[in-house]
Design an enzyme around this catalytic site. Structure first.
Site, PDB file in Angstrom:
ATOM      1  N   VAL A  11     -68.514  -4.373  46.985  1.00  0.00           N
ATOM      2  CA  VAL A  11     -69.899  -4.225  47.439  1.00  0.00           C
ATOM      3  C   VAL A  11     -70.092  -4.857  48.813  1.00  0.00           C
ATOM      4  O   VAL A  11     -70.699  -4.273  49.722  1.00  0.00           O
ATOM      5  CB  VAL A  11     -70.870  -4.868  46.413  1.00  0.00           C
ATOM      6  CG1 VAL A  11     -72.294  -4.890  46.941  1.00  0.00           C
ATOM      7  CG2 VAL A  11     -70.806  -4.130  45.083  1.00  0.00           C
ATOM      8  N   THR A 121     -74.917  -8.272  41.250  1.00  0.00           N
ATOM      9  CA  THR A 121     -75.699  -7.967  40.043  1.00  0.00           C
ATOM     10  C   THR A 121     -75.801  -9.237  39.207  1.00  0.00           C
ATOM     11  O   THR A 121     -74.795  -9.756  38.722  1.00  0.00           O
ATOM     12  CB  THR A 121     -75.009  -6.848  39.244  1.00  0.00           C
ATOM     13  OG1 THR A 121     -74.922  -5.705  40.092  1.00  0.00           O
ATOM     14  CG2 THR A 121     -75.791  -6.489  37.996  1.00  0.00           C
ATOM     15  N   LYS A 200     -81.773  -2.731  38.278  1.00  0.00           N
ATOM     16  CA  LYS A 200     -80.338  -2.487  38.447  1.00  0.00           C
ATOM     17  C   LYS A 200     -79.646  -2.299  37.094  1.00  0.00           C
ATOM     18  O   LYS A 200     -78.901  -1.337  36.870  1.00  0.00           O
ATOM     19  CB  LYS A 200     -79.733  -3.657  39.220  1.00  0.00           C
ATOM     20  CG  LYS A 200     -78.237  -3.799  39.133  1.00  0.00           C
ATOM     21  CD  LYS A 200     -77.516  -2.757  39.950  1.00  0.00           C
ATOM     22  CE  LYS A 200     -76.040  -2.730  39.580  1.00  0.00           C
ATOM     23  NZ  LYS A 200     -75.195  -2.199  40.577  1.00  0.00           N
ATOM     24  N   ASN A 204     -77.916   1.346  35.391  1.00  0.00           N
ATOM     25  CA  ASN A 204     -76.545   1.458  34.887  1.00  0.00           C
ATOM     26  C   ASN A 204     -76.507   1.671  33.384  1.00  0.00           C
ATOM     27  O   ASN A 204     -75.689   2.439  32.877  1.00  0.00           O
ATOM     28  CB  ASN A 204     -75.723   0.226  35.281  1.00  0.00           C
ATOM     29  CG  ASN A 204     -75.145   0.382  36.677  1.00  0.00           C
ATOM     30  OD1 ASN A 204     -75.262   1.447  37.281  1.00  0.00           O
ATOM     31  ND2 ASN A 204     -74.521  -0.659  37.193  1.00  0.00           N
ATOM     32  N   CYS A 256     -68.610  -1.683  36.835  1.00  0.00           N
ATOM     33  CA  CYS A 256     -70.059  -1.841  36.648  1.00  0.00           C
ATOM     34  C   CYS A 256     -70.540  -1.548  35.239  1.00  0.00           C
ATOM     35  O   CYS A 256     -71.109  -2.426  34.588  1.00  0.00           O
ATOM     36  CB  CYS A 256     -70.804  -0.950  37.633  1.00  0.00           C
ATOM     37  SG  CYS A 256     -70.629  -1.516  39.316  1.00  0.00           S
TER      38      CYS A 256
HETATM   39  C1  UDX Z   1     -71.533   3.225  38.689  1.00  0.00           C
HETATM   40  C2  UDX Z   1     -72.919   3.786  39.056  1.00  0.00           C
HETATM   41  O1  UDX Z   1     -72.855   5.215  39.107  1.00  0.00           O
HETATM   42  C3  UDX Z   1     -73.410   3.194  40.358  1.00  0.00           C
HETATM   43  O2  UDX Z   1     -74.707   3.683  40.667  1.00  0.00           O
HETATM   44  C4  UDX Z   1     -73.438   1.679  40.175  1.00  0.00           C
HETATM   45  O3  UDX Z   1     -73.986   0.996  41.229  1.00  0.00           O
HETATM   46  C5  UDX Z   1     -72.028   1.181  39.870  1.00  0.00           C
HETATM   47  O4  UDX Z   1     -71.582   1.813  38.667  1.00  0.00           O
HETATM   48  P1  UDX Z   1     -69.009   3.732  39.353  1.00  0.00           P
HETATM   49  O5  UDX Z   1     -68.628   2.650  38.401  1.00  0.00           O
HETATM   50  O6  UDX Z   1     -68.369   3.752  40.690  1.00  0.00           O
HETATM   51  O7  UDX Z   1     -70.591   3.682  39.641  1.00  0.00           O
HETATM   52  O8  UDX Z   1     -68.654   5.111  38.674  1.00  0.00           O
HETATM   53  P2  UDX Z   1     -69.377   6.406  38.091  1.00  0.00           P
HETATM   54  O9  UDX Z   1     -69.098   7.562  38.960  1.00  0.00           O
HETATM   55  O10 UDX Z   1     -70.781   6.137  37.786  1.00  0.00           O
HETATM   56  O11 UDX Z   1     -68.532   6.606  36.740  1.00  0.00           O
HETATM   57  C6  UDX Z   1     -68.398   5.554  35.794  1.00  0.00           C
HETATM   58  C7  UDX Z   1     -67.545   5.985  34.633  1.00  0.00           C
HETATM   59  O12 UDX Z   1     -68.225   6.951  33.822  1.00  0.00           O
HETATM   60  C8  UDX Z   1     -66.201   6.627  34.976  1.00  0.00           C
HETATM   61  O13 UDX Z   1     -65.197   6.082  34.123  1.00  0.00           O
HETATM   62  C9  UDX Z   1     -66.408   8.098  34.691  1.00  0.00           C
HETATM   63  O14 UDX Z   1     -65.204   8.751  34.316  1.00  0.00           O
HETATM   64  C10 UDX Z   1     -67.373   8.039  33.526  1.00  0.00           C
HETATM   65  N1  UDX Z   1     -68.204   9.245  33.373  1.00  0.00           N
HETATM   66  C11 UDX Z   1     -69.123   9.561  34.330  1.00  0.00           C
HETATM   67  C12 UDX Z   1     -68.088  10.020  32.231  1.00  0.00           C
HETATM   68  O15 UDX Z   1     -67.261   9.749  31.341  1.00  0.00           O
HETATM   69  N2  UDX Z   1     -68.906  11.110  32.093  1.00  0.00           N
HETATM   70  C13 UDX Z   1     -69.836  11.459  33.021  1.00  0.00           C
HETATM   71  O16 UDX Z   1     -70.551  12.456  32.806  1.00  0.00           O
HETATM   72  C14 UDX Z   1     -69.942  10.676  34.183  1.00  0.00           C
END
Ligand code: UDX
Length: 436
Positions: A11, A121, A200, A204, A256
């Site tokens: 971040v 966070t 926040k 999430n 996250c």
């Molecule tokens: C997330 C939030 O999207 C972001 O706004 C926050 O600030 C930080 O956490 P990130 O952890 O980078 O971001 O990944 P993200 O793209 O949100 O995916 C998280 C996880 O969910 C991944 O393991 C992804 O494979 C999974 N996922 C996502 C699913 O299994 N199904 C979905 O439909 C979407």
């Protein structure tokens, strides 16, 4: 404005580089000297689309510098942004030691008036606790981030919204800091510190909730011989439901969702609220992470010793080399523990994964998806939906796998295309199993 960002982790690094891109004079501060040395050379220690180019651009423009010693920072810095990590403690609550360590150094070193911004966070109420510690010359604000790995630079520069919490003088400074983005039309939402902190976690937890929801329905679909693709289509055309974050798979990972959902459960319990369904989000995700292992056990009737299983994808999602809480690791650990040999490939995370398994000779990492296939596999698992796997020729895959089953933990292929190509066995999440 003169800005210091504390923590050159995910971040902090993205925010620091982006604030410099907005025209501010930024000093990025981190105690890790080797990380700082890399950054000074224009090398990003993390893989993130567009970050290294932007880092080099702002270095060349002279708007970004580095330090590992807070005592030597300029007293003219008017905004101090804390972006250190808040990892989970064993009980699920957030470890705030790094945040407080920066706060104590700021109390010691900052002599004049300045704004302290908490971007890390932190549990709701942390801002108020810190406000009680600092002197009246320091204003305090909360400014949570919503950056996704893999698109963090874009998410920063084209955010859906900027959320800030604090009193009027602090908000006024943050408005100036974000002015170039506000001018582009980005919504700037100001509220109390507690609301910003809770916003926040809420964002999430709701996104994680959508994933656990569809995953639980996919578990039902498997038992009831329904097809999650049909259910997905049927529910997501309702605009009240929408179609984002409802893709079934082997669970969410990353730095996250797992941490923040657990922390929110802790926050609820601490104020005497039954976390109820918030607790289920994480439990469903844990059970979903067992999908690969339980499908493999079923297929091979528990006779796993000596099998050679390939893995395509290790990172917790495509576009990153991050392995934190990755579902692949849960599957790999269970399989290695059952006497299986693993042959794995990830376009970005091979290096991180080889370091994690350095002591284990039962797992090897290869340089391409094709190389994994020529290793005479008993089964192939897809754990991360990288585009190169989705684009892979199914005919080539069928020939390479022969009678070996494919366990597709991310539903990369349609059942129709699998049937057309004639794969021997295909298992996917929430859909009927296919065998030709
Ligand atoms: C997330 C939030 O999207 C972001 O706004 C926050 O600030 C930080 O956490 P990130 O952890 O980078 O971001 O990944 P993200 O793209 O949100 O995916 C998280 C996880 O969910 C991944 O393991 C992804 O494979 C999974 N996922 C996502 C699913 O299994 N199904 C979905 O439909 C979407």
């Amino acid at each position: 404005m003169l800005v210091a960002v504390y923590g050159a982790g995910y971040v902090g690094l993205v925010s620091g580089v982006c604030f410099a891109k907005l025209g501010h004079q930024v000093t990025l501060v981190d105690v890790n000297k080797s990380r700082i040395a890399m950054l000074q050379e224009g090398i990003s220690p993390i893989y993130e689309t567009g970050l290294e180019d932007l880092l080099q651009e702002v270095l060349a423009s002279g708007l970004l510098s580095f330090s590992s010693n807070m005592a030597e920072l300029s007293q003219d810095i008017s905004v101090h942004i804390i972006a250190t990590g808040t990892p989970s403690l064993p009980d699920g609550s957030a470890d705030l030691s790094q945040v407080y360590s920066v706060v104590h150094s700021l109390i010691e070193h900052v002599k004049g008036e300045a704004l302290v911004v908490i971007k890390s966070t932190v549990p709701v109420g942390t801002g108020n606790a810190i406000a009680a510690l600092i002197n009246e010359k320091l204003h305090l604000a909360s400014n949570p981030e919503f950056l996704r790995e893999g698109s963090a630079v874009q998410d920063f520069l084209n955010a859906d919204r900027i959320v800030v919490g604090g009193e009027a003088p602090a908000i006024a400074i943050l408005r100036e800091l974000y002015q170039p983005l506000i001018e582009k039309g980005l919504p700037f939402l100001s509220m109390s510190r507690q609301s910003a902190e809770l916003a926040k976690y809420s964002a999430n937890a709701l996104l994680a909730c959508k994933i656990s929801f569809i995953n639980q329905i996919s578990q039902l679909a498997e038992k009831l011989e329904a097809n999650i693709d049909d259910i997905h289509r049927a529910i997501t055309l309702d605009p009240r439901i929408g179609n984002q974050f409802l893709n079934p798979g082997i669970g969410y990972g990353g730095s996250c969702f797992p941490k923040d959902v657990r922390a929110l459960v802790q926050i609820a319990e601490a104020v005497g609220i039954d976390p109820g369904f918030l607790g289920s989000i994480d439990r469903i995700n844990d059970s979903q992470k067992n999908w690969v292992f339980s499908q493999i056990k079923k297929h091979f009737k528990n006779a796993l010793v000596g099998l050679r299983i390939g893995f395509w994808g290790l990172a917790f999602k495509p576009g990153t080399d991050d392995l934190r809480e990755a579902s692949s690791l849960v599957a790999i650990d269970a399989l290695l523990g059952s006497g299986v040999k693993i042959i794995a490939y990830d376009p970005e995370a091979n290096e991180q994964a080889s370091a994690r398994y350095a002591e284990n000779s039962d797992i090897q990492f290869l340089e391409s998806a094709e190389a994994v296939l020529i290793e005479k596999l008993d089964a192939l698992v897809i754990a991360t939906e990288w585009q190169e796997f989705k684009d892979f020729s199914l005919l080539e895959l069928r020939d390479a796998l022969s009678q070996a089953p494919l366990f597709d933990g991310r539903n990369c292929f349609s059942l129709e295309s699998i049937e057309r190509a004639g794969l021997a066995y295909y298992y996917s999440v929430g859909r009927p199993h296919f065998s030709s």
